[in-house]
Motif scaffolding. Structure first.
Motif, short mmCIF file in Angstrom:
data_model
loop_
_atom_site.label_atom_id
_atom_site.label_comp_id
_atom_site.label_asym_id
_atom_site.label_seq_id
_atom_site.Cartn_x
_atom_site.Cartn_y
_atom_site.Cartn_z
N ALA A 178 0.69 -1.14 -0.03
CA ALA A 178 -0.14 -0.02 -0.02
C ALA A 178 0.68 1.12 0.03
CB ALA A 178 -0.95 0.15 1.40
N PHE A 179 2.06 1.10 0.32
CA PHE A 179 3.21 2.28 0.60
C PHE A 179 4.21 2.06 -0.39
CE2 PHE A 179 0.19 2.51 4.21
CZ PHE A 179 -0.28 3.86 4.34
N MET A 180 4.22 1.17 -1.37
CA MET A 180 5.45 1.12 -1.91
C MET A 180 5.54 2.25 -3.15
SD MET A 180 5.85 -2.98 -3.00
CE MET A 180 6.35 -4.13 -1.50
N SER A 181 6.65 2.40 -3.59
CA SER A 181 6.89 3.25 -4.88
C SER A 181 6.60 2.47 -6.31
CB SER A 181 8.25 3.78 -5.01
OG SER A 181 9.35 2.92 -5.14
N ALA A 193 13.84 8.84 -4.19
CA ALA A 193 12.81 9.31 -4.68
C ALA A 193 11.65 8.49 -4.41
CB ALA A 193 12.81 9.54 -6.28
N GLY A 194 12.00 7.17 -4.33
CA GLY A 194 11.06 6.13 -3.86
C GLY A 194 10.55 6.49 -2.27
N ASP A 195 11.31 6.93 -1.53
CA ASP A 195 10.94 7.09 -0.25
C ASP A 195 10.21 8.68 -0.33
OD1 ASP A 195 12.23 5.18 1.17
OD2 ASP A 195 14.13 6.21 1.88
N VAL A 196 10.10 9.47 -1.17
CA VAL A 196 9.41 10.55 -1.44
C VAL A 196 8.20 10.25 -1.62
CG1 VAL A 196 9.07 12.63 -2.41
CG2 VAL A 196 11.21 12.10 -1.80
N PHE A 197 7.94 9.15 -2.50
CA PHE A 197 6.57 8.65 -2.83
C PHE A 197 5.80 7.93 -1.74
CE2 PHE A 197 3.87 5.58 -4.56
CZ PHE A 197 3.26 6.09 -5.92
N ALA A 198 6.74 7.33 -0.85
CA ALA A 198 6.10 6.67 0.32
C ALA A 198 5.63 7.76 1.38
CB ALA A 198 7.01 5.74 0.81
N ALA A 200 4.48 10.94 0.88
CA ALA A 200 3.25 11.32 0.38
C ALA A 200 2.08 10.38 0.63
CB ALA A 200 3.32 11.70 -1.21
N GLY A 201 2.48 9.15 0.35
CA GLY A 201 1.49 8.05 0.78
C GLY A 201 0.96 8.21 2.27
N LEU A 202 2.01 8.21 3.01
CA LEU A 202 1.92 8.68 4.64
C LEU A 202 1.07 9.82 4.97
CD1 LEU A 202 5.31 7.87 6.23
CD2 LEU A 202 3.15 6.44 6.45
N LEU A 203 1.37 10.88 4.22
CA LEU A 203 0.31 12.11 4.48
C LEU A 203 -0.88 11.91 3.90
CD1 LEU A 203 3.36 14.69 3.68
CD2 LEU A 203 2.69 13.71 6.16
N VAL A 204 -1.26 11.34 2.96
CA VAL A 204 -2.41 10.83 2.51
C VAL A 204 -3.13 10.16 3.63
CG1 VAL A 204 -3.84 9.92 0.62
CG2 VAL A 204 -1.90 11.19 -0.10
N PHE A 205 -2.59 9.17 4.03
CA PHE A 205 -2.96 8.49 5.28
C PHE A 205 -3.47 9.00 6.22
CE2 PHE A 205 -2.89 5.92 9.13
CZ PHE A 205 -3.74 5.06 9.08
N ALA A 206 -2.54 10.23 6.76
CA ALA A 206 -2.67 10.93 8.02
C ALA A 206 -3.89 11.84 7.81
CB ALA A 206 -1.32 11.72 8.16
N ALA A 207 -4.04 12.30 6.51
CA ALA A 207 -5.26 13.25 6.09
C ALA A 207 -6.43 13.04 5.95
CB ALA A 207 -4.66 14.18 4.98
N THR A 208 -6.53 11.70 5.63
CA THR A 208 -7.92 10.94 5.12
C THR A 208 -8.32 9.47 5.87
OG1 THR A 208 -6.89 9.48 3.52
CG2 THR A 208 -7.63 11.75 2.68
N GLY A 209 -7.21 9.03 6.43
CA GLY A 209 -7.36 7.70 7.04
C GLY A 209 -7.34 6.38 6.24
N LEU A 243 1.29 16.83 -3.07
CA LEU A 243 1.27 15.45 -2.86
C LEU A 243 1.15 14.83 -4.10
CD1 LEU A 243 -0.74 14.79 0.58
CD2 LEU A 243 1.79 15.19 0.39
N ALA A 244 0.59 15.22 -5.05
CA ALA A 244 0.14 14.83 -6.47
C ALA A 244 1.90 14.64 -7.14
CB ALA A 244 -0.77 15.55 -7.12
N GLN A 245 2.35 15.71 -6.86
CA GLN A 245 3.64 15.84 -7.55
C GLN A 245 4.35 14.65 -6.92
OE1 GLN A 245 5.44 19.69 -7.63
NE2 GLN A 245 7.10 19.17 -8.54
N CYS A 246 4.52 14.69 -5.73
CA CYS A 246 5.20 13.34 -4.98
C CYS A 246 4.97 12.25 -5.45
CB CYS A 246 5.02 13.69 -3.28
SG CYS A 246 5.69 15.09 -2.64
N LEU A 247 3.62 11.86 -5.76
CA LEU A 247 3.12 10.64 -6.32
C LEU A 247 3.20 10.41 -7.68
CD1 LEU A 247 0.02 10.40 -3.89
CD2 LEU A 247 1.87 8.92 -3.62
N ASP A 248 4.01 11.26 -8.48
CA ASP A 248 4.17 10.83 -9.78
C ASP A 248 4.87 9.56 -9.93
OD1 ASP A 248 5.58 11.49 -12.56
OD2 ASP A 248 4.81 13.20 -12.34
N LYS A 249 4.60 8.96 -11.20
CA LYS A 249 4.89 7.70 -11.36
C LYS A 249 6.35 7.64 -11.82
CE LYS A 249 0.84 5.76 -10.99
NZ LYS A 249 0.49 5.43 -9.49
#
Length: 736
Positions: A178-181, A193-198, A200-209, A243-249
């Motif tokens: 769920a939190f992999m790049s 850069a993979g840690d930056v992607f992860a 951003a996933g953490l911050l989405v989780f913190a903001a939305t659950g 966060l969208a920029q951090c989650l860029d493929k």
């Protein structure tokens, strides 16, 4: 939560004395430990069976180095280590704060100010790591601890130097789907850069659950991470572009941690100023509770103890030595002696004679350590339940509750108080039962006249000696009243209001689930249950367990379907309720497989449901369509179950990926109606009239068998026994 030490946990690691377990997984164990001077630390060790592998030792040393690199500001500072010890270990500060997933569970999605402060601080932690050319590779909510001074990053078990692939090996986790790049999910190099992607996933989780790519099976998550767009609904509008920029493929389009931190937070104020009050209160509670923890160590199994404590002889009256028509008998037929017998017509005469259906059976030619004859429970709609209570195994047979010393088969007590198997429960230390007030038998009692009573059972005599709660607003005479389970000093009870009926439930009755504090007898909460169909004889609850703040239950609905229902232990509020398609009620009347994250259900496909929201975490149906599994067992993040026509299968709790399967060709005979029983070296499963031991720690092959009549099995770890019930015998086999 801390748990007691086991009997074989080491006494010390260097100057540090373990006082409790904080957790254990596939790689090692983490202890709460103290020095003689009172310094408290978290001490991580490697499992002894892995310590002989040079590759694992290297990984453990690199983890220690990575923890040192992140430093005390952003991680749990290393205070001592001995990676060359026979059992390698390192000690860090004990972090006073909850993991991010528990913080979100407690407070709900965090406010934007909290998310921004958290993100900026974690950028600093990653910048510290990346400056030393180390990538974490497994950033997820449970690896972020929230303190009043800022977040701490932990668990560097799969961290490594950027570009270093030589430690990757089959069977070792490489991240959390769920939190992999995307590059990590695709088996490519995971860079900074993979840690930056992860992150951003953490911050989405913190903001939305919830994670940015949802929940589900590992294969589905890995696909979505690589090819689907993240779900940013619910994220504050001002954070979405960042966060969208951090989650860029494309990892080359993601920002640096320094750029991200500057846009998340200006650094003003203390970190605690940005946290919700409930989270700060939880941090304070943890800070005070750590000093109240005292060392507790579980005793060794009786066969390992240096001095055996003698068991008081059973005092059994002449009346109990006689079997009567409709009564029940337990007779010693192996090690141990004496006869356990009692009659449902206890007052019918001084010398009742044995009836034709209750004469003592000949001893079965079993391979058991001991065996005792038993009768069926009073109501054949509910199978007898085995309970482990201290050194005893208990069950209701015929019309009474019996307690048997698991080590020897000695009958400790035998009751003739007409208990019902669904009105007795235990937390492993205390035995609790529902009690009828004197004179209530067969009375059409109404609330107030015959209240509902709860009592502790004396483990020496079997008597309900300690009455701790009385409720006059429930009818204590109703046969369908149910003691659902007990845990953490609380008893959970299903009870009704309205008139007595010997024909099952009445539509006019109202039913409730409530929680009782055992120490005070105070009712903590009451929640209504749906009305039962007129004349139904099916109880509400099939099985139940408490995990943290979750009361996890399997309930039978009026239409005969099974539902998984999870309630908040503090309020009784239903957190989620979902049907379990294809599961028959009587197949799940046994120990529940549940851990801190998920509920595991078999009997059709094997599936995992998240405790947080009831969503499907994974299902073997996608990887093995049509495969049928028996009830599972979960231990140390590993799930074990029997697959029909294949035998024992071991899967990861996180993702349901197969780790190994039984070998040897005997799996086709494996019974899929009961969960496997785990011993230190062998897993036990019935095949026909034999109980087979499978070497789960080594060859994964069946190695020996025991003749048995049993169809229900439990492990009594303290005595080193597998207890089997079935075919009118209770028997014990070695648990090895």
């Amino acid at each position: 939560m801390p748990s007691p030490l086991t009997h074989d946990d080491p006494q010390a690691f260097g100057p540090y004395r373990p006082i409790a377990r904080l957790g254990s997984g596939g790689m090692g164990t983490v202890y709460l430990a103290r020095t003689a001077g009172g310094r408290t630390v978290a001490l991580k060790t490697m499992h002894a069976r892995l310590a002989s592998d040079p590759a694992f030792r290297t990984r453990f040393r690199l983890e220690t180095d990575a923890v040192r690199v992140v430093g005390e500001r952003f991680g749990a500072g290393v205070v001592d280590a001995d990676p060359r010890a026979e059992t390698p270990w390192f000690a860090t500060e004990y972090v006073l704060g909850p993991p991010l997933d528990e913080a979100v569970e407690l407070c709900g999605p965090l406010p934007e100010a909290s998310v921004r402060a958290l993100g900026a601080a974690l950028c600093g932690a990653l910048r510290q790591l990346h400056a030393s050319d180390v990538v974490h590779r497994d950033l997820k909510p449970s690896n972020i601890l929230i303190t009043a001074y800022g977040p701490k990053v932990i668990d560097f078990g799969i961290a490594r130097a950027a570009g270093d692939d030589h430690l990757t090996r089959v069977g070792v986790a490489v991240g959390t789907p769920a939190f992999m790049s995307p590059e990590q999910a695709g088996g490519q190099e995971h860079t900074t850069a993979g840690d930056v992607f992860a992150l951003a996933g953490l911050l989405v989780f913190a903001a939305t659950g919830r994670p940015p790519f949802g929940h589900g099976q590992a294969a589905d998550l890995l696909y979505r991470v690589q090819y689907a767009e993240p779900d940013l609904s619910g994220v504050p509008d001002s954070l979405v572009p960042l966060l969208a920029q951090c989650l860029d493929k494309n990892p080359f389009r993601r920002p640096t941690t320094e750029w991200l931190a500057s846009r998340l937070h200006d650094g003003a104020g203390e970190f605690a100023d940005h946290l919700p009050g409930a989270l700060l209160a939880d941090i304070g509670r943890r800070a005070s509770e750590v000093w109240t923890i005292t060392p507790q160590r579980l005793p060794a199994p009786a066969e390992e103890a240096e001095i055996a404590v003698p068991t008081p002889a059973a005092r059994i009256s002449r009346r109990r030595l006689l079997c009567t028509v409709g009564g029940a008998a337990l007779s010693a037929a192996g090690a141990g002696a004496g006869v356990w017998a009692w009659s449902q017509h206890a007052g019918s005469g001084p010398n009742p004679q044995p009836g034709p259906s209750n004469s003592l059976l000949p001893k079965k030619k079993l391979d058991s350590v001991w065996q005792i004859q038993v009768a069926d429970p009073p109501d054949d709609t509910i199978p007898a339940q085995l309970h482990v209570v201290e050194n005893l195994v208990t069950l209701v047979a015929g019309r009474g509750l019996g307690g048997i010393v698991a080590q020897t088969g000695h009958v400790q007590f035998a009751s003739d108080q007409m208990e019902s198997t669904w009105q007795v429960a235990t937390d492993g230390k205390r035995l609790i039962r529902l009690v009828q007030k004197a004179g209530a038998e067969n009375n059409a009692g109404k609330p107030g006249g015959f209240p509902l009573l709860l009592a502790s059972v004396d483990l020496l005599t079997g008597k309900a000696s300690d009455l701790f709660a009385e409720f006059t607003d429930f009818n204590g005479v109703l046969p369908e009243n149910q003691l659902v389970c007990t845990a953490d000093g609380v008893a959970y009870v299903a009870a009704g209001r309205g008139n007595f009926s010997d024909e099952g439930f009445l539509a006019s009755q109202s039913w409730y689930l409530f929680a009782v504090d055992i120490s005070s007898g105070k009712r903590l909460w009451t929640a209504p249950l749906p009305a039962r169909r007129q004349g139904s004889i099916r109880l509400y609850f099939l099985s139940a367990a408490v995990v943290g703040r979750h009361l996890v239950t399997l309930q039978e609905a009026n239409d005969g379907t099974v539902r998984a229902v999870v309630r908040d232990t503090r309020t009784g509020a239903v957190r989620w309720d979902r049907p379990l398609d294809g599961i028959k009620p009587d197949r799940v009347r046994q120990s529940m497989a549940v851990d801190a994250q998920q509920l595991y259900v078999g009997t059709t496909s094997l599936r995992a449901l998240r405790l947080s929201d009831g969503g499907l975490a994974w299902d073997t149906q996608s990887g093995r369509p049509g495969a049928i599994f028996g009830p599972p067992l979960v231990k140390d993040d590993i799930v074990y179950a029997v697959q029909k026509e294949r035998g024992l299968v071991c899967l990861t709790a996180n993702g349901g990926m197969v780790m190994w399967e039984e070998r040897g060709g005997q799996g086709a005979q494996a019974d899929v109606t009961v969960p496997p029983v785990m011993g230190p070296n062998y897993m036990y499963n019935k095949r026909g009239s034999e109980l087979w031991a499978i070497a789960w720690q080594s060859t994964h092959e069946p190695v020996r068998s025991f003749k048995t009549t049993g169809d229900r099995f439990i492990a009594h770890e303290k005595s080193g026994r597998v207890i089997a019930l079935g075919g009118k015998f209770l028997a014990a086999f070695p648990l090895q």
